[in-house]
Write a protein that holds these residues in place. Structure first.
Motif: not given
Length: 240
Positions: A61-71, A75-85, A140-141
């Protein structure tokens, strides 16, 4: 495949490279091909690579974001794709001096002085590179920031949807200060923000339009009088 706007420069070529990492890199495509920026690309002075963050996602699904911890909202950009990029981008041409920049509301304000500092950085080298991280959504994360330590920049105290617009502002502000980008370098000497004076009024032909005349002093050919008139009106236009 990463879209490019000129042949990739060899490390020995004199070029300023901009690597842009964004969720919507297509926003920049027309901008980078137009006007002074486009001409500088054709001349080999500037080189751009647009990197789509979704190309570095690991799921179908090429997911790049997710809900923030703590509510909280957004949405927040995820660390995995940013690190890889960033690991891939920073691994390109490791011999080229590189500055990593992140657009963030908590960053240093992008002023004319900052633009001049960026334009002057490593400008005697054969090549140099700016990597621009364009945030989206709520940001971003933090682990990306803690690990890569980018310089954080803000273009102002207002909210925009993402860093793509901020990237265009920075590119325009910095690129026009690079030798060869602006056709007439003399025009840079009178920039209002460079001299910390307000802009004076401008007029062009015709000398009279619908009963409104250009001030006589500007038609006089008296350069000293024209300069004095411009200084006087620039002072009057200063912002509080």
């Amino acid at each position: 495949m990463t879209p490019s706007f000129s042949p990739p420069p060899a490390s020995s070529s004199r070029a300023t490279i901009f690597e842009i990492l964004a969720v919507f890199p297509e926003i920049l495509e027309v901008f980078l091909r137009a006007s002074l920026i486009g001409k500088a690309v054709e001349a080999g002075i500037l080189h751009f690579r647009l990197n789509d963050l979704r190309n570095f996602a690991s799921d179908r699904h090429r997911t790049i974001d997710d809900r923030p911890f703590g509510g909280g909202a957004g949405m927040v950009l995820k660390p995995e794709p940013l690190f890889k990029a960033l690991e891939e981008i920073l691994g390109r041409e490791p011999e080229v001096p590189t500055r990593l920049l992140l657009f963030s509301p908590r960053g240093r304000r992008l002023t004319q002085k900052v633009a001049e500092e960026l334009a002057a950085w490593e400008n005697t080298r054969s090549a140099r590179r700016f990597v621009l991280i364009c945030g989206r959504y709520e940001g971003i994360d933090q682990r990306v920031i803690d690990h890569f330590r980018p310089e954080e920049l803000s273009i102002g105290d207002y909210v925009i949807a993402g860093g793509e617009v901020a990237a265009m502002v920075l590119i325009e502000a910095v690129a026009r200060l690079i030798p060869g980008v602006v056709g007439n370098p003399e025009s840079l000497k009178e920039e209002s923000h460079s001299t910390f004076a307000a802009e004076y009024p401008h007029y062009t032909r015709p000398a009279e339009f619908r009963g409104m005349r250009v001030p006589d002093v500007l038609l006089s050919g008296n350069h000293e009088a024209i300069a004095a008139w411009r200084r006087r009106h620039a002072e009057g236009n200063k912002k509080e």
